[in-house]
Design a protein around this motif. Structure first.
Motif, PDB file in Angstrom:
ATOM      1  N   SER B  12      -3.666  -1.630  14.727  1.00  0.00           N
ATOM      2  CA  SER B  12      -3.126  -0.604  15.669  1.00  0.00           C
ATOM      3  C   SER B  12      -1.991  -1.092  15.756  1.00  0.00           C
ATOM      4  CB  SER B  12      -4.316  -0.760  17.545  1.00  0.00           C
ATOM      5  OG  SER B  12      -4.068  -0.189  18.270  1.00  0.00           O
ATOM      6  N   VAL B  13      -0.752  -0.124  15.715  1.00  0.00           N
ATOM      7  CA  VAL B  13       0.183   0.491  16.325  1.00  0.00           C
ATOM      8  C   VAL B  13       0.641   1.132  16.590  1.00  0.00           C
ATOM      9  CG1 VAL B  13       0.945  -0.576  13.966  1.00  0.00           C
ATOM     10  CG2 VAL B  13       0.988   1.449  14.436  1.00  0.00           C
ATOM     11  N   THR B  77       4.169  -0.512   3.928  1.00  0.00           N
ATOM     12  CA  THR B  77       4.864  -0.652   4.912  1.00  0.00           C
ATOM     13  C   THR B  77       5.181   0.718   5.604  1.00  0.00           C
ATOM     14  OG1 THR B  77       7.277  -1.215   4.327  1.00  0.00           O
ATOM     15  CG2 THR B  77       6.041  -2.865   4.955  1.00  0.00           C
ATOM     16  N   LYS B  78       5.723   1.031   6.717  1.00  0.00           N
ATOM     17  CA  LYS B  78       6.195   2.299   7.277  1.00  0.00           C
ATOM     18  C   LYS B  78       7.096   2.616   8.152  1.00  0.00           C
ATOM     19  CE  LYS B  78       5.575   7.207   7.847  1.00  0.00           C
ATOM     20  NZ  LYS B  78       3.810   9.034   8.258  1.00  0.00           N
ATOM     21  N   PRO B  79       7.931   2.451   8.502  1.00  0.00           N
ATOM     22  CA  PRO B  79       9.560   2.177   9.380  1.00  0.00           C
ATOM     23  C   PRO B  79       8.566   3.202  10.548  1.00  0.00           C
ATOM     24  CG  PRO B  79      10.291   3.185   8.116  1.00  0.00           C
ATOM     25  CD  PRO B  79       9.391   3.340   7.582  1.00  0.00           C
ATOM     26  N   SER B  80       8.105   3.713  11.093  1.00  0.00           N
ATOM     27  CA  SER B  80       8.278   4.494  12.129  1.00  0.00           C
ATOM     28  C   SER B  80       6.421   5.062  11.855  1.00  0.00           C
ATOM     29  CB  SER B  80       9.138   5.986  12.382  1.00  0.00           C
ATOM     30  OG  SER B  80       8.828   5.683  13.535  1.00  0.00           O
ATOM     31  N   ALA B  81       6.051   4.996  12.984  1.00  0.00           N
ATOM     32  CA  ALA B  81       4.233   5.117  12.445  1.00  0.00           C
ATOM     33  C   ALA B  81       4.003   6.807  13.446  1.00  0.00           C
ATOM     34  CB  ALA B  81       3.220   5.034  13.234  1.00  0.00           C
ATOM     35  N   HIS B  82       3.299   7.613  13.019  1.00  0.00           N
ATOM     36  CA  HIS B  82       3.731   9.025  13.513  1.00  0.00           C
ATOM     37  C   HIS B  82       1.613   9.161  13.548  1.00  0.00           C
ATOM     38  CE1 HIS B  82       3.078  13.282  13.748  1.00  0.00           C
ATOM     39  NE2 HIS B  82       4.414  13.673  13.850  1.00  0.00           N
ATOM     40  N   MET B  83       1.805   9.828  14.559  1.00  0.00           N
ATOM     41  CA  MET B  83      -0.375  10.064  15.243  1.00  0.00           C
ATOM     42  C   MET B  83      -0.575  10.593  13.560  1.00  0.00           C
ATOM     43  SD  MET B  83      -0.142   9.585  18.137  1.00  0.00           S
ATOM     44  CE  MET B  83      -1.907   9.492  18.380  1.00  0.00           C
ATOM     45  N   SER B  84      -0.154  11.285  12.417  1.00  0.00           N
ATOM     46  CA  SER B  84      -1.073  11.722  11.544  1.00  0.00           C
ATOM     47  C   SER B  84      -0.677  10.421  10.630  1.00  0.00           C
ATOM     48  CB  SER B  84      -0.227  13.280  11.062  1.00  0.00           C
ATOM     49  OG  SER B  84       1.398  12.845  10.672  1.00  0.00           O
ATOM     50  N   LEU B 109      -6.457   2.332  10.227  1.00  0.00           N
ATOM     51  CA  LEU B 109      -5.247   2.414  11.550  1.00  0.00           C
ATOM     52  C   LEU B 109      -5.363   3.485  12.114  1.00  0.00           C
ATOM     53  CD1 LEU B 109      -1.850   1.670  11.312  1.00  0.00           C
ATOM     54  CD2 LEU B 109      -1.535   3.563   9.675  1.00  0.00           C
ATOM     55  N   ILE B 110      -4.562   3.029  13.480  1.00  0.00           N
ATOM     56  CA  ILE B 110      -5.069   3.562  14.474  1.00  0.00           C
ATOM     57  C   ILE B 110      -3.267   3.393  15.482  1.00  0.00           C
ATOM     58  CG2 ILE B 110      -6.061   3.264  17.008  1.00  0.00           C
ATOM     59  CD1 ILE B 110      -8.131   1.688  15.192  1.00  0.00           C
ATOM     60  N   ILE B 111      -2.952   5.060  15.316  1.00  0.00           N
ATOM     61  CA  ILE B 111      -2.258   5.318  16.414  1.00  0.00           C
ATOM     62  C   ILE B 111      -2.216   5.049  17.859  1.00  0.00           C
ATOM     63  CG2 ILE B 111       0.645   6.715  15.727  1.00  0.00           C
ATOM     64  CD1 ILE B 111      -0.437   4.642  13.206  1.00  0.00           C
ATOM     65  N   GLN B 112      -1.367   4.505  18.937  1.00  0.00           N
ATOM     66  CA  GLN B 112      -1.454   5.193  19.387  1.00  0.00           C
ATOM     67  C   GLN B 112      -0.470   5.367  20.416  1.00  0.00           C
ATOM     68  OE1 GLN B 112      -2.312   1.094  21.755  1.00  0.00           O
ATOM     69  NE2 GLN B 112      -4.369   0.960  21.020  1.00  0.00           N
ATOM     70  N   PRO B 113      -0.530   6.774  21.521  1.00  0.00           N
ATOM     71  CA  PRO B 113       0.303   7.342  21.789  1.00  0.00           C
ATOM     72  C   PRO B 113       1.648   6.328  22.744  1.00  0.00           C
ATOM     73  CG  PRO B 113      -1.445   7.987  22.335  1.00  0.00           C
ATOM     74  CD  PRO B 113      -2.055   6.710  21.777  1.00  0.00           C
TER      75      PRO B 113
END
Lengths: 119, 113
Positions: B12-13, B77-84, B109-113
């Motif tokens: 989760s990020v 890796t990905k520098p900046s996570a997006h909700m999608s 992978l969970i993306i938190q707003p």
């Protein structure tokens, strides 16, 4: 680019019946197709490898008489689940690889999967 | 024989934060390594792959992975996570049957707003 289509995407059947799932390469000739099974929240497990015009090679523990695979043409492979039971309910995904030097070669293109529910 | 271990079944990020999904492999031959993404009730989409050459591989949607032979790793890796980016991610190594892939168990992978 290479596209693989699976049909049906969803199927519900009664216990004891047989279900056929089709995997088609739409814009390339697939010399090799792979069938995977995925249980909920788990990884993909390779079931079998099929080469056009020859018998499929099954992974250890996969019943070849239960899961019949036919790869009769360079664009179509079918998986038939015979005498299906509830424990066969799963997500079945195929992938295809093209001929050497052709579109889809050396790349595994996956279908969108087929969800089978056996009642 | 080949095998793949993905550390962490769930990651989760926060949106905008760095994404790091870990993958370690074992292979008796020089490996071909892959990362795939799977959205709910869909098949797998190839993010990137390593075969030979440059060890830092760039893929789609801003993802990249580095092949480290000494660590037998291929972390994504990905520098900046997006909700999608919220999805299931699978690491895979070429092997098993006739060129079939061996997959890891996947990381959600969970993306938190």
């Amino acid at each position: 680019g290479a596209v693989v289509s699976q049909h049906p995407s969803w199927v519900i059947c009664k216990s004891g019946t047989s279900v056929k799932i089709e995997c088609r390469s739409l814009d390339f000739q697939a010399t090799t197709m792979f069938w995977y099974r995925q249980f909920p929240k788990q990884s993909l497990m390779l079931m079998a490898t099929s080469n056009e015009g020859s018998k499929a090679t099954y992974e250890q523990g996969v019943e070849k008489d239960k899961f019949l695979i036919n790869h009769a043409s360079l664009t179509l492979s079918t998986l038939t689940v015979t005498s299906a039971h509830p424990e066969d309910s799963s997500f079945y995904i195929c992938s295809a690889r093209g001929s050497q030097g052709a579109v889809g070669a050396n790349v595994l293109t996956f279908g969108a999967g087929s969800r089978l529910t056996v009642l | 024989a080949q095998s793949v271990t993905q550390l962490g079944s769930h990651v989760s990020v926060s949106e905008g934060a760095l994404v790091l999904l870990r993958c370690n492999y074992s292979s008796s031959v020089p490996p071909y390594l892959f990362w795939y993404v799977q959205y709910p009730n869909q098949g797998l989409q190839l993010l990137l792959k390593y075969t030979t050459g440059a060890t830092l591989v760039k893929g789609i949607n801003g993802f990249e992975a580095e092949f480290k032979k000494s660590e037998t790793s291929f972390h994504l890796t990905k520098p900046s996570a997006h909700m999608s980016d919220a999805a299931e991610y699978f690491c895979a190594v070429k092997g098993g049957g006739a060129d079939g892939l061996t997959f890891g168990k996947g990381t959600h992978l969970i993306i938190q707003p």
